[in-house]
Design a protein around this motif. Sequence first.
Motif, PDB file in Angstrom:
ATOM      1  N   ARG A 123       5.923  -9.345 -78.182  1.00 33.90           N
ATOM      2  CA  ARG A 123       6.697 -10.528 -78.548  1.00 33.90           C
ATOM      3  C   ARG A 123       7.392 -11.101 -77.332  1.00 33.90           C
ATOM      4  NH1 ARG A 123      10.170  -8.246 -83.463  1.00 33.90           N
ATOM      5  NH2 ARG A 123      11.471  -7.962 -81.650  1.00 33.90           N
ATOM      6  N   GLU A 124       7.802 -12.353 -77.438  1.00 31.74           N
ATOM      7  CA  GLU A 124       8.587 -12.989 -76.388  1.00 31.74           C
ATOM      8  C   GLU A 124       9.802 -12.117 -76.088  1.00 31.74           C
ATOM      9  OE1 GLU A 124      11.115 -17.106 -75.671  1.00 31.74           O
ATOM     10  OE2 GLU A 124       9.697 -16.988 -77.321  1.00 31.74           O
ATOM     11  N   GLY A 125      10.058 -11.889 -74.807  1.00 29.78           N
ATOM     12  CA  GLY A 125      11.192 -11.060 -74.397  1.00 29.78           C
ATOM     13  C   GLY A 125      10.848  -9.600 -74.195  1.00 29.78           C
ATOM     14  N   ASP A 126       9.690  -9.159 -74.708  1.00 27.91           N
ATOM     15  CA  ASP A 126       9.285  -7.763 -74.519  1.00 27.91           C
ATOM     16  C   ASP A 126       8.986  -7.501 -73.050  1.00 27.91           C
ATOM     17  OD1 ASP A 126       9.475  -7.241 -77.209  1.00 27.91           O
ATOM     18  OD2 ASP A 126       7.310  -7.091 -77.563  1.00 27.91           O
ATOM     19  N   LEU A 127       9.259  -6.296 -72.632  1.00 23.77           N
ATOM     20  CA  LEU A 127       8.991  -5.860 -71.270  1.00 23.77           C
ATOM     21  C   LEU A 127       7.548  -5.369 -71.174  1.00 23.77           C
ATOM     22  CD1 LEU A 127      10.633  -5.502 -68.644  1.00 23.77           C
ATOM     23  CD2 LEU A 127      11.074  -3.156 -69.366  1.00 23.77           C
ATOM     24  N   ALA A 128       6.885  -5.709 -70.074  1.00 21.66           N
ATOM     25  CA  ALA A 128       5.515  -5.246 -69.853  1.00 21.66           C
ATOM     26  C   ALA A 128       5.349  -4.907 -68.379  1.00 21.66           C
ATOM     27  CB  ALA A 128       4.509  -6.316 -70.255  1.00 21.66           C
ATOM     28  N   GLU A 129       4.485  -3.947 -68.096  1.00 23.47           N
ATOM     29  CA  GLU A 129       4.162  -3.580 -66.718  1.00 23.47           C
ATOM     30  C   GLU A 129       2.783  -4.132 -66.364  1.00 23.47           C
ATOM     31  OE1 GLU A 129       4.732   0.481 -65.529  1.00 23.47           O
ATOM     32  OE2 GLU A 129       6.614   0.643 -66.652  1.00 23.47           O
ATOM     33  N   PHE A 130       2.588  -4.403 -65.069  1.00 24.65           N
ATOM     34  CA  PHE A 130       1.320  -4.946 -64.596  1.00 24.65           C
ATOM     35  C   PHE A 130       1.171  -4.652 -63.117  1.00 24.65           C
ATOM     36  CE2 PHE A 130       4.638  -8.099 -64.681  1.00 24.65           C
ATOM     37  CZ  PHE A 130       4.600  -8.661 -63.430  1.00 24.65           C
ATOM     38  N   ARG A 131      -0.024  -4.917 -62.604  1.00 24.88           N
ATOM     39  CA  ARG A 131      -0.321  -4.705 -61.190  1.00 24.88           C
ATOM     40  C   ARG A 131      -0.447  -6.050 -60.484  1.00 24.88           C
ATOM     41  NH1 ARG A 131      -5.730  -2.377 -61.519  1.00 24.88           N
ATOM     42  NH2 ARG A 131      -5.759  -3.826 -63.238  1.00 24.88           N
ATOM     43  N   GLU A 132      -0.381  -6.047 -59.175  1.00 25.08           N
ATOM     44  CA  GLU A 132      -0.474  -7.299 -58.425  1.00 25.08           C
ATOM     45  C   GLU A 132      -1.812  -7.988 -58.655  1.00 25.08           C
ATOM     46  OE1 GLU A 132      -0.062  -8.893 -53.880  1.00 25.08           O
ATOM     47  OE2 GLU A 132       1.514  -7.612 -54.690  1.00 25.08           O
TER      48      GLU A 132
END
Length: 174
Positions: A123-132
């Motif tokens: 959902r909007e506002g949720d935290l997510a991790e990602f790579r460059e």
Amino acid sequence: MAPRLTQPLKWAILAVITGVTVFGILTIGPKPEVEAQDRSPVIDVRTADAEMNAAIGRARATLPTFWASYDAPKGSETGHSLKVRFPTRNGAEHIWMADVKKLPNGTYSARFANRPRDLPGKREGDLAEFREVDISDWMFTRNDKIVGGETIKPLLKSMPKADADALRARMEQP
């Protein structure tokens, strides 16, 4: 001289711009049509769209400009956001992320600036991790002008003229 805006007000303005304009969600999928969902425009672009792929290439090539400002922002530089590609069951969804943080393991985290369309449970506002490698665009504001936002430019032609003109006026010209 214009009055200085507070950081929460700047985030609110960025959220409104994001929700009303193309900053919303860019989904690369099988259809080249424009759709709207919950007041957040969704632009479906073919994966092989040459203009959009060139914009992503320009954005990725200039990512050091984003990180230089992120690491040592001038007083007039705020609202650092990244557009990130997340895999979906039908391809990928590119969505703007706010509150970007560099993590010690070399990855990044940020919060969804809009409601994801094809990411179940997110959902909007949720935290997510990602790579460059997943970053497809970047932007921040300098003196209340948008710096970056390469993937926005090809989408201007899909917007109503008045909205596109207003957005062009807010973008910093090189």
